[in-house]
Structure formats: C-alpha cells, structure tokens
Motif scaffolding. Structure first.
Motif, short mmCIF file in Angstrom:
data_model
loop_
_atom_site.label_atom_id
_atom_site.label_comp_id
_atom_site.label_asym_id
_atom_site.label_seq_id
_atom_site.Cartn_x
_atom_site.Cartn_y
_atom_site.Cartn_z
N GLN A 42 0.68 -1.48 0.07
CA GLN A 42 0.01 0.07 -0.03
C GLN A 42 1.02 1.18 0.03
N ASN A 43 1.94 1.35 0.66
CA ASN A 43 2.61 2.55 0.93
C ASN A 43 4.22 2.54 0.25
N GLU A 44 4.87 1.45 0.19
CA GLU A 44 6.18 1.16 -0.23
C GLU A 44 6.49 0.41 -1.35
N GLY B 211 -1.80 5.23 -9.97
CA GLY B 211 -0.97 5.39 -8.90
C GLY B 211 -1.95 5.99 -7.69
N ARG B 212 -2.56 7.14 -8.10
CA ARG B 212 -3.39 7.81 -7.12
C ARG B 212 -4.51 7.03 -6.77
N GLN B 213 -5.17 6.58 -7.85
CA GLN B 213 -6.41 5.58 -7.80
C GLN B 213 -6.16 4.45 -6.80
N LEU B 214 -5.07 3.66 -7.17
CA LEU B 214 -4.84 2.26 -6.66
C LEU B 214 -4.39 2.50 -5.11
N ARG B 215 -3.36 3.52 -4.92
CA ARG B 215 -2.82 3.71 -3.43
C ARG B 215 -3.97 4.39 -2.87
#
Length: 172
Positions: free
Chosen positions: A120-122, A156-160
C-alpha cells in the motif's frame, strides 16, 4: 525486444531489477504465458548477467540485484494478470485497446500496477512511477514515457488511495 540503449548504465539496483522484470514479463507474454516459476527459473538460469556488480545492462542479459523484488512482481502479476489487465484497460482510452499497445509498454504498465497493488505505501507511488519512466526511456525513443507517466500517475493515485482490486477491475 528492442532496447534503444544497448548498454544502459544505472546506479540504482531497483531500476536494474525492474528492467529485468520488464524483460521477463515480455518473455512471459511472448512465450505462451508459462507459469510464473518457469519464467523466473528460465530467466535466472539463462539471462542473469554474471557481471551484475558493474551496474550495467548488456543486451540479452540483465542484472537483478534484488531477486526477491523480481520474483514478487512476476509471481504477483502472473497470478492476477486478468484483474491487473482489467485495471489497465480502464485507464486507456476506449479506442486504444490493450492489445494495441507495444508489448514493452504493456509489460511496463503491468509491472508498475502490480507494484502499486503489492504494498500500500512502499515504495512511494512517485518512486514507482519515476523508476518505470526511467525504464521506459531505456526501451522507447518517442513519447511513450510521457504516456506511461500519465497512465501511471492516474492509476497510482487511484490504486494507492483505494486498494480494492475487485472494484477497480469491475465494469462500472
């Protein structure tokens, strides 16, 4: 598979690993879509560059400093390829189906989306996007890196933000 640079010097180990990942995904698609473990095994046996410590990509061989990252992306994509492709298809213009994309562009998008979904973040979304834009420059001479940047920025904005794979891949 054509690289625009026959010798690519890269100082970032993860970039080298991602280049190898793109090659493996390309090979998977071109080779009747074999099981993940077979692609990984074949790639590591026949394509691994013994001079990996020199941080150089040589045509036909790849440096894979982070074999765990390489395996993770390949295995994750192959096991979820239908859903990941559906996510990519939704991000493309309706008159530009995924099969119309160059196989290298498909492989880059597939690897990046797989990474967005794996953690999710890395690494941070911006890092993943920048890495794959660098990879795109190794394979593409034209405007493809800009197109990849736009698609990956959107995804990236949508999936994260919303890591619900099923809702993103469903037909709304």
């Amino acid at each position: 598979m054509k690289m625009t640079n026959t010798k690519l010097t890269v100082k970032r180990p993860r970039t080298l690993t991602r280049i190898a990942t793109i090659q493996a995904l390309f090979q998977w698609e071109q080779g009747t879509e074999k099981a993940a473990n077979l692609i990984i095994e074949q790639f590591l046996l026949h394509r691994l560059d013994p001079k990996c410590h020199e941080d150089i990509y040589n045509e036909g061989h790849a440096c894979i400093p982070n074999i765990d990252l390489f395996k993770n992306i390949i295995e994750s994509y192959i096991h979820q390829h239908s859903k990941i492709d559906a996510i990519i298809i939704k991000a493309l213009p309706q008159d530009w189906p995924i099969h119309r994309l160059d196989p290298i562009i498909r492989a880059i998008l597939r690897a990046a989306v797989t990474e967005f979904l794996n953690n999710q973040n890395e690494p941070p979304t911006k890092v993943i996007i920048n890495e794959y834009i660098d990879v795109a420059h190794a394979f593409c001479d034209g405007d493809e890196p800009a197109m990849i940047n736009g698609i990956l920025d959107h995804l990236g904005r949508q999936l994260r933000h919303n890591n619900d794979l099923d809702s993103l891949s469903s037909n709304s």
